[in-house]
Motif scaffolding. Structure first.
Motif, PDB file in Angstrom:
ATOM      1  N   LEU A  45      -9.585   6.623   1.830  1.00  0.00           N
ATOM      2  CA  LEU A  45      -8.505   5.168   1.509  1.00  0.00           C
ATOM      3  C   LEU A  45      -9.207   4.462   0.218  1.00  0.00           C
ATOM      4  N   PHE A  46      -8.414   4.320  -0.473  1.00  0.00           N
ATOM      5  CA  PHE A  46      -8.955   3.800  -1.796  1.00  0.00           C
ATOM      6  C   PHE A  46      -8.476   2.378  -2.144  1.00  0.00           C
ATOM      7  N   VAL A  47      -9.416   1.413  -2.386  1.00  0.00           N
ATOM      8  CA  VAL A  47      -9.335   0.098  -2.543  1.00  0.00           C
ATOM      9  C   VAL A  47      -9.186  -0.360  -4.148  1.00  0.00           C
ATOM     10  N   GLY A  48      -8.368  -0.960  -4.630  1.00  0.00           N
ATOM     11  CA  GLY A  48      -8.379  -1.433  -6.128  1.00  0.00           C
ATOM     12  C   GLY A  48      -8.361  -2.832  -5.962  1.00  0.00           C
ATOM     13  N   GLU A  49      -7.913  -3.471  -6.939  1.00  0.00           N
ATOM     14  CA  GLU A  49      -8.431  -4.930  -7.298  1.00  0.00           C
ATOM     15  C   GLU A  49      -7.015  -5.466  -6.901  1.00  0.00           C
ATOM     16  N   ARG A 105      -2.817  15.909  -2.412  1.00  0.00           N
ATOM     17  CA  ARG A 105      -1.614  15.117  -2.926  1.00  0.00           C
ATOM     18  C   ARG A 105      -1.886  13.625  -2.571  1.00  0.00           C
ATOM     19  N   ARG A 106      -1.320  13.059  -3.749  1.00  0.00           N
ATOM     20  CA  ARG A 106      -1.254  11.283  -3.688  1.00  0.00           C
ATOM     21  C   ARG A 106      -1.016  11.126  -2.355  1.00  0.00           C
ATOM     22  N   SER A 107      -0.024  11.787  -1.895  1.00  0.00           N
ATOM     23  CA  SER A 107       0.623  11.246  -0.313  1.00  0.00           C
ATOM     24  C   SER A 107      -0.490  11.499   0.887  1.00  0.00           C
ATOM     25  N   ASP A 108      -1.533  12.268   0.590  1.00  0.00           N
ATOM     26  CA  ASP A 108      -2.371  12.595   1.432  1.00  0.00           C
ATOM     27  C   ASP A 108      -3.347  11.459   1.812  1.00  0.00           C
ATOM     28  N   VAL A 109      -3.511  10.646   0.743  1.00  0.00           N
ATOM     29  CA  VAL A 109      -4.568   9.609   0.793  1.00  0.00           C
ATOM     30  C   VAL A 109      -3.915   8.283   0.931  1.00  0.00           C
ATOM     31  N   TYR A 110      -4.671   7.095   1.323  1.00  0.00           N
ATOM     32  CA  TYR A 110      -3.952   6.031   1.253  1.00  0.00           C
ATOM     33  C   TYR A 110      -4.513   5.094   0.177  1.00  0.00           C
ATOM     34  N   ILE A 111      -3.674   4.257  -0.500  1.00  0.00           N
ATOM     35  CA  ILE A 111      -4.111   3.345  -1.620  1.00  0.00           C
ATOM     36  C   ILE A 111      -3.769   2.101  -1.492  1.00  0.00           C
ATOM     37  N   GLY A 147       1.036  -1.132   0.164  1.00  0.00           N
ATOM     38  CA  GLY A 147       0.051   0.033   0.138  1.00  0.00           C
ATOM     39  C   GLY A 147       0.949   1.337   0.032  1.00  0.00           C
ATOM     40  N   ASP A 148       0.230   2.433  -0.389  1.00  0.00           N
ATOM     41  CA  ASP A 148       1.000   3.604  -0.141  1.00  0.00           C
ATOM     42  C   ASP A 148       0.289   4.512   0.332  1.00  0.00           C
ATOM     43  N   GLY A 149       0.865   5.604   0.836  1.00  0.00           N
ATOM     44  CA  GLY A 149       0.135   6.844   1.297  1.00  0.00           C
ATOM     45  C   GLY A 149       0.237   7.057   2.730  1.00  0.00           C
ATOM     46  N   GLY A 153       6.652  -2.390  -6.638  1.00  0.00           N
ATOM     47  CA  GLY A 153       6.183  -2.273  -5.292  1.00  0.00           C
ATOM     48  C   GLY A 153       5.199  -1.201  -4.959  1.00  0.00           C
ATOM     49  N   LEU A 154       4.609  -0.631  -5.817  1.00  0.00           N
ATOM     50  CA  LEU A 154       3.733   0.479  -5.191  1.00  0.00           C
ATOM     51  C   LEU A 154       2.289   0.493  -6.049  1.00  0.00           C
ATOM     52  N   PRO A 155       1.198   0.477  -5.363  1.00  0.00           N
ATOM     53  CA  PRO A 155      -0.028   0.475  -5.919  1.00  0.00           C
ATOM     54  C   PRO A 155      -0.467   1.495  -7.037  1.00  0.00           C
TER      55      PRO A 155
END
Ligand code: URA
Length: 268
Positions: free
Chosen positions: A117-121, A153-159, A108-110, A131-133
């Motif tokens: 929080l974003f959840v992908g597949e 910023r992308r770094s504000d959220v968790y992915i 995960g990243d962020g 090694g990063l989503p």
């Protein structure tokens, strides 16, 4: 072919593509690959994370009111697991067959205390290498939506993703793979304790809602996962494939709603 006939042909092709996508979402199976993809839809809710306090809520809860008032699990200010401890538990995982083909685990990243929080597949090729989503093409679109669209910023959220290793050929993760990885997704959700989860696409949404969904039907509507409001939306890879103004507008609406909800009652 005259201009008009060509345009008509293109329109028929567009409609046929949209129909195939919609039927696929409705569970119509075309090929061996599609059967594999369908398998994850019947995965249903798996066991909760070790130490998790709540089980999966009734899946159909249309949340508007309930998610706003339900206590979150385990509570934003309560002592809770850390991402580091979840990552340590995951280790150099060999719990399912996906470890055999991976280059790197994509955990995960962020921001570990993100509101969104974003959840992908599952990781694709670039994610597996880095090694990063969400760092491939779909990731670029997601990052743009977060940064240029939402002004974060992308770094504000968790992915993160349902599974942490790349499925071969980017196929949809199979039920036993989802089952093996689920405690770590739950651990990440517990550790971050976001105000809102954005579920990207059908597999993530079906998993969090505990039932097979049509993403076209449920996107843009509020749901709930262990007390946390969930906003399903189209997966960025789908938006890239069906790059229409309408699909982009719908995702934009969903993300704006998610951001607004994540700010409700938050300290200014
Ligand atoms: N698609 C996903 O679902 N996750 C990624 O990390 C990349 C592409």
């Amino acid at each position: 072919m005259s201009g008009t006939v060509a345009e008509e042909a293109r329109e028929i092709l567009r409609s046929a593509r949209a129909l195939v996508v919609e039927l696929g979402e409705e569970g119509v199976e075309w090929t061996a690959d599609a059967r594999e993809a369908a398998a994850v839809r019947s995965a249903g809710p798996a066991r909760p994370a070790p130490g998790a306090q709540a089980s999966v809520p009734p899946p159909t809860a249309p949340v508007a009111a309930s998610a706003a008032t339900a206590p979150r699990t385990p509570g934003r200010d309560a002592p809770r697991r850390t991402l580091e401890s979840v990552r340590e538990d995951l280790g150099e995982c060999t719990r399912c067959r996906l470890h055999e083909g991976r280059q790197r685990i994509v955990f995960g990243d962020g921001n570990p205390a993100a509101d969104l929080l974003f959840v992908g597949e599952g990781p694709g090729e670039q994610e597996d290498l880095q090694g990063l989503p969400f760092v491939g093409r779909a990731g670029e679109l997601l990052t743009n939506m977060i940064e240029k669209g939402l002004g974060l910023r992308r770094s504000d959220v968790y992915i993160c993703n349902i599974v942490k290793c790349r499925p071969p050929g980017n196929r949809t993760p199979l039920p036993d793979e989802v089952f093996a990885c689920r405690p770590f997704l739950d651990g990440q959700i517990d550790a971050v304790a976001p105000r809102v989860i954005v579920a990207l696409g059908k597999p993530a949404t079906s998993l969090l809602l505990g039932r097979d969904v049509s993403i076209t039907r449920v996107r843009g509507t509020w749901h709930d996962y262990r007390g946390i409001p969930v906003m399903p939306t189209f997966h960025p890879a789908f938006v890239l494939r069906q790059y229409t103004a309408e699909n982009r507008r719908l995702v934009w609406e969903d993300l704006k709603a998610a951001l607004a909800r994540s700010r409700e009652g938050a300290p200014q």
